[in-house]
Design a protein around this motif. Sequence first.
Motif, PDB file in Angstrom:
ATOM      1  N   PRO A 105     -14.683  37.267 -28.122  1.00 22.16           N
ATOM      2  CA  PRO A 105     -15.909  37.169 -28.940  1.00 22.16           C
ATOM      3  C   PRO A 105     -16.113  35.941 -29.616  1.00 22.16           C
ATOM      4  CG  PRO A 105     -13.726  38.044 -29.992  1.00 22.16           C
ATOM      5  CD  PRO A 105     -13.461  37.482 -28.652  1.00 22.16           C
ATOM      6  N   ALA A 106     -17.134  35.690 -30.294  1.00 26.65           N
ATOM      7  CA  ALA A 106     -17.838  34.588 -30.904  1.00 26.65           C
ATOM      8  C   ALA A 106     -16.701  33.992 -31.913  1.00 26.65           C
ATOM      9  CB  ALA A 106     -18.869  34.581 -31.663  1.00 26.65           C
ATOM     10  N   LYS A 107     -16.234  32.518 -31.711  1.00 28.85           N
ATOM     11  CA  LYS A 107     -15.489  31.963 -32.358  1.00 28.85           C
ATOM     12  C   LYS A 107     -16.056  30.671 -33.317  1.00 28.85           C
ATOM     13  CE  LYS A 107     -11.692  33.566 -29.386  1.00 28.85           C
ATOM     14  NZ  LYS A 107     -12.476  34.047 -28.305  1.00 28.85           N
ATOM     15  N   PRO A 108     -15.313  30.384 -34.309  1.00 25.24           N
ATOM     16  CA  PRO A 108     -15.561  29.129 -34.996  1.00 25.24           C
ATOM     17  C   PRO A 108     -14.608  28.063 -34.594  1.00 25.24           C
ATOM     18  CG  PRO A 108     -14.846  30.461 -36.522  1.00 25.24           C
ATOM     19  CD  PRO A 108     -14.690  31.241 -35.315  1.00 25.24           C
ATOM     20  N   GLY A 109     -14.927  26.829 -34.848  1.00 28.56           N
ATOM     21  CA  GLY A 109     -14.165  25.534 -34.757  1.00 28.56           C
ATOM     22  C   GLY A 109     -13.990  24.863 -36.109  1.00 28.56           C
ATOM     23  N   LEU A 110     -12.692  24.745 -36.573  1.00 33.57           N
ATOM     24  CA  LEU A 110     -12.574  24.259 -37.757  1.00 33.57           C
ATOM     25  C   LEU A 110     -11.798  22.625 -37.464  1.00 33.57           C
ATOM     26  CD1 LEU A 110     -12.411  24.594 -40.903  1.00 33.57           C
ATOM     27  CD2 LEU A 110     -10.336  25.021 -40.712  1.00 33.57           C
ATOM     28  N   LEU A 166      -7.085  25.136 -35.852  1.00 35.36           N
ATOM     29  CA  LEU A 166      -7.912  23.810 -35.881  1.00 35.36           C
ATOM     30  C   LEU A 166      -8.567  23.815 -34.432  1.00 35.36           C
ATOM     31  CD1 LEU A 166      -5.605  21.298 -37.766  1.00 35.36           C
ATOM     32  CD2 LEU A 166      -7.864  22.551 -38.402  1.00 35.36           C
ATOM     33  N   CYS A 167      -9.580  23.028 -34.113  1.00 34.65           N
ATOM     34  CA  CYS A 167     -10.350  22.855 -32.938  1.00 34.65           C
ATOM     35  C   CYS A 167     -10.123  21.511 -32.226  1.00 34.65           C
ATOM     36  CB  CYS A 167     -11.713  23.313 -32.998  1.00 34.65           C
ATOM     37  SG  CYS A 167     -12.613  23.474 -31.539  1.00 34.65           S
ATOM     38  N   GLU A 168     -10.217  21.392 -31.073  1.00 33.55           N
ATOM     39  CA  GLU A 168     -10.084  20.201 -30.216  1.00 33.55           C
ATOM     40  C   GLU A 168     -11.482  19.500 -30.527  1.00 33.55           C
ATOM     41  OE1 GLU A 168      -8.945  20.826 -26.389  1.00 33.55           O
ATOM     42  OE2 GLU A 168      -6.923  21.516 -26.937  1.00 33.55           O
ATOM     43  N   HIS A 169     -11.882  18.312 -30.772  1.00 29.02           N
ATOM     44  CA  HIS A 169     -13.058  17.755 -31.085  1.00 29.02           C
ATOM     45  C   HIS A 169     -14.157  17.542 -29.839  1.00 29.02           C
ATOM     46  CE1 HIS A 169     -13.071  15.535 -35.001  1.00 29.02           C
ATOM     47  NE2 HIS A 169     -11.563  15.678 -34.903  1.00 29.02           N
ATOM     48  N   GLN A 170     -13.506  17.460 -28.557  1.00 28.36           N
ATOM     49  CA  GLN A 170     -14.322  17.613 -27.335  1.00 28.36           C
ATOM     50  C   GLN A 170     -15.174  19.030 -27.292  1.00 28.36           C
ATOM     51  OE1 GLN A 170     -11.126  17.425 -27.102  1.00 28.36           O
ATOM     52  NE2 GLN A 170     -10.327  18.761 -25.639  1.00 28.36           N
ATOM     53  N   ALA A 171     -14.584  20.021 -27.947  1.00 29.14           N
ATOM     54  CA  ALA A 171     -15.473  21.242 -27.826  1.00 29.14           C
ATOM     55  C   ALA A 171     -16.563  21.368 -28.634  1.00 29.14           C
ATOM     56  CB  ALA A 171     -14.271  22.425 -28.017  1.00 29.14           C
TER      57      ALA A 171
END
Length: 594
Positions: free
Chosen positions: A513-518, A567-572
């Motif tokens: 499902p849809a997800k955010p990146g922090l 937390l999210c990887e910056h390249q995404a």
Amino acid sequence: MFPEILTLDAIRKAYAAGSTPLDLMDEVIRRRDAWPDKAVFITPVPDDLLRAEARALMERGPEGLPLYGIPFAVKDNIDVAGLPTTAACPAFAYDPPSDATVVARLRAAGAIVIGKTNLDQFATGLNGSRSPHGAPRSVFDADYVSGGSSSGSAVAVAAGICAFSLGTDTAGSGRVPAAFNNIVGVKPTPGLVPNTGVVPACRSVDVVTVLAPTVADATEARRIMEGYDAADPYSRTALPVGLRPAPRIGVLTASEREFFGNAEVEALYDAAIARAERLGATIVPFDYAPFREAAALLYDGPWVAERLAAVEDFLNSNPGDFDPTVRRIIEGARGRTAVEAFRGQYRLNELRQKVAPVWADLDALLLPTSPTTATVAAMQADPVGENSKFGRYTNFANLMGCAAIAVPAGFGASGLPAGVMLVAPPFTDDALVPLAAALHHEAACGLGRDRDAAIPAPPPPHLPEGWITLAVVGAHLRGMPLNGQLTEPGGVFLCEAKTAPEYRLYALTGTTPAKPGLIRAATGRAIALELWALPPDAFGRFVAAIPAPLGIGKITLDDGRLVAGFLCEHQALKDAEDITAYGGWRNYGQERTL
């Protein structure tokens, strides 16, 4: 100096202000002597011994004693060294060489036993009138029963004589008297609290219970008592089980409602259902019939033979020393066969299978603690018929291995209280606490006989040692598609929170499902999130299953705490939409379909 109803918080505040355990023991002695109902205690601890124990505690000091100077009473089927155990049968009395395990643990924590309390003889009854020492009465109307079998224990708390008391519960004996006296009854999962040093009623399903003014107080005592004891063959350990953050609560259907004409109790039950819904629960009618059939097995099936097994030799030698009703019930087991016992076990397991879908759909049941009450005169006129009404919604719980918390539900026009219970699968004991405490708080019906006393706000969730806090910002939030990954392994919702004002939030592309990146950024804002807690093994499995580009790192909250979180990887973020301005995933979702 001390309030009318003794709570742990009030006692601790009094000690912090300069009062001492000796002061409190003097007050306990005064209250115990002044209480007009002399049927509450069978064996009070002598005044000089109470004062001596208080002085000994004061010499030692409170350090390392979580229940320092807290007075409690003990039902007289639970051993206390130095006091006889009678089970409300003087001819049965013996002098135990040591404390029951639960008493020993409480005393080791600094609590002080003030006496042994009255009960339905051999814990056989739910009304409190089957004792040669008299019938303890409701603290609100002396014409009415106090409930049993933990009758004296309930009255001692509701009258303000002690801070908590121990009872036992086989068919509802630690819950019914709580309802009749406007206090809380905590019935642990069978096996969670040891029964070593307890005169058995039905050994395989007996549970030591705590009666107290508040859920928090009863729970604190329960946590000190619990833990494996090799001397108890039914002692168990297991990981605690959680509830969903917006729990699904089962309530009675119209066909299974039976209040025996007591419209007051039915109205108070309906009010409690409405409170649960306002507190965020989803209310779901369920079929109580198989639970009711399981409840009937306790007295109408072969389990009554356990009562005979507990006292058979004494019954053979001393039949005239039994209360007539108790004797009739126990002697009803004569002639029961091993074949009947096995058939009863088979039927109980069939019923457990039948209710398994109920537990799969629901987190807990919300039931009347007792559908009605009775005067002492009515109970004595029909001791079995009136008593059986009280157990309609309690008798199944231990046979099904359930945890339960009984809380006050308010008062009817008669001036008599009623109560409700949360009943849930094994080892949900801690998970039930916040909702039970909230139901009591919202009922605003006081503590014990003090109907105007303020009820404490619900306590925060209790986390076992080693559990790990996790911050979630997107699809794992309550009500979101992946929230089950937290709730199914027993995760506990802690609270809503925010990051420090140095994060940015993005709507990632190509995720289902849809997800955010922090991410942490030089410029940003506080982002809304939720804090959850997971057992260590569940946390490890959860982290191992997280797909790229997400991972777990350290997030700084707006109060400065560091917690594990997504937390999210910056390249995404190359093609992702910056949604920081929304302040959180839920706000963003209110404008978009996630």
